[in-house]
Write an enzyme that holds these catalytic residues in place. Structure first.
Site, PDB file in Angstrom:
ATOM      1  N   GLU A  26       0.818  -1.376   0.168  1.00 37.35           N
ATOM      2  CA  GLU A  26       0.001   0.030   0.060  1.00 37.35           C
ATOM      3  C   GLU A  26       0.972   1.387  -0.142  1.00 37.35           C
ATOM      4  OE1 GLU A  26       0.706   1.578   2.921  1.00 37.35           O
ATOM      5  OE2 GLU A  26       1.710  -0.251   3.694  1.00 37.35           O
ATOM      6  N   GLU A  66       4.667  -0.527   2.104  1.00 41.70           N
ATOM      7  CA  GLU A  66       4.676  -0.769   0.575  1.00 41.70           C
ATOM      8  C   GLU A  66       5.091  -2.165   0.214  1.00 41.70           C
ATOM      9  OE1 GLU A  66       9.221   0.728  -0.614  1.00 41.70           O
ATOM     10  OE2 GLU A  66       7.760   2.195  -0.199  1.00 41.70           O
TER      11      GLU A  66
END
Length: 347
Positions: A172, A315
């Protein structure tokens, strides 16, 4: 998409699990001496329905979106960083890019709701909106937007399957998304906001106190509506978090193992498991994040993280770092000699 969230999810194959356990008992080592590595290999054998589990084809999807709650000053970085990081992902310069190259993973970036879309090759456009609403003042998204974000994640799981993936990793990117994740976790677990809210991108004590106050005000505003996991997600969630939920459910429904990243991704896994408990059998957890609330979320999931390196980047970086450990677990399971092969007497 919301109509398909609770489809039956097949459990990993118990017969292959028993065969894997039997093989572990025959390998040239004391029983249990490889610890978590043994359990990882056994679970993968059951998931893959293989006597020799293997992980060569790894798929990573990074979901990016902006958050209206950023207007409340809950992040150390400006909102423009979300789009700039998307460009960095596409250019191959982020930490997750380095790690993805090392494990030879396929990699994609999905714009689920940036304030301003990034029009460049390598970005998949499945936008649910131009950022969520400020959930201190309004519900974060509409039912239609929630459906679009969930569907974006499910589509990523389908692409992974179509590409022959043996493992799905979701990541994300979204400035202020630890605020959303903390609000989601506090509402789902009914724990004090201060117990689960951390520094995010690097807030000091005064800024964390503001972040806690913003979340508490938002949960008070929406309290009457927070009646189900999907309602909680709609009111205080983010588009990229919803996409992770859709991806995790879509992967589990297709018997594709999932490797969950840190705090935000684990909150998405918690939501997915509350929506459809059968999906949890398909989740591995890459690492224990340094973000304050992650320990509480992992305990709620009865999760056993693979690594603990003091990371809090997000991430998908922590999850991708754990991939070689999963691969080594498979190789140990498949390639070690048994006592009979090595002519070793055991009793």
């Amino acid at each position: 998409m919301m109509d398909t969230l609770c489809l039956p999810i097949a459990a990993p194959d118990a017969a292959f699990e028993q065969r894997a356990l039997a093989r572990q008992a025959q390998l040239t080592k004391p029983p249990g001496s490889l610890g978590l590595l043994e359990r990882l290999a056994v679970r993968l054998a059951a998931m893959q329905r293989r006597d020799a589990p293997d992980l060569q084809n790894i798929h990573i999807s990074i979901f990016a979106a902006d958050h209206g709650i950023a207007a409340e000053g809950v992040s150390a970085f400006p909102q423009a960083v979300t789009a700039e990081m998307v460009k960095n992902f596409v250019s191959g310069g982020a930490a997750v890019n380095v790690l993805a190259r090392h494990v030879h993973a396929s990699f994609e970036v999905v714009d689920v709701g940036l304030c301003q879309g990034v029009e460049m090759p390598g970005v998949i456009n499945q936008r649910a909106g131009a950022g969520t609403e400020n959930f201190k003042r309004h519900p974060a998204m509409t039912d239609e937007q929630l459906n679009l974000a969930l569907a974006a994640g499910e589509a990523a799981a389908r692409r992974a399957i179509d590409n022959g993936a043996e493992l799905f990793i979701g990541g994300e990117m979204g400035i202020a998304n630890t605020t959303s994740a903390s609000a989601l976790a506090a509402a789902l677990l009914k724990v004090p906001v201060s117990d689960i809210t951390g520094a995010g991108t690097g807030l000091d004590a005064e800024q964390i106190a503001l972040k806690v106050a913003v979340i508490e005000a938002a949960l008070h505003l929406h309290q009457a509506a927070l009646t189900s996991p999907l309602a909680i997600l709609r009111h205080v969630g983010g588009f990229e978090i919803a996409a992770l939920v859709g991806a995790y459910l879509g992967a589990a429904e297709r018997s594709l193992p999932v490797l969950v990243d840190g705090f935000i991704s684990s909150v998405a896994a918690l939501l997915a498991a509350r929506i459809n408990p059968g999906c949890h059998d398909w989740f591995f957890y890459g690492h224990r994040s340094q973000e304050k609330g992650h320990k509480i979320v992992l305990e709620a999931l009865a999760a056993e993280p693979i690594l603990d390196l003091g990371m809090r980047l997000g991430e998908a970086s922590g999850a991708v770092l754990a991939v070689p450990v999963l691969q080594m677990a498979c190789r140990l399971h498949n390639e070690m000699a048994t006592f009979s092969q090595a002519n070793i007497t055991t009793g």
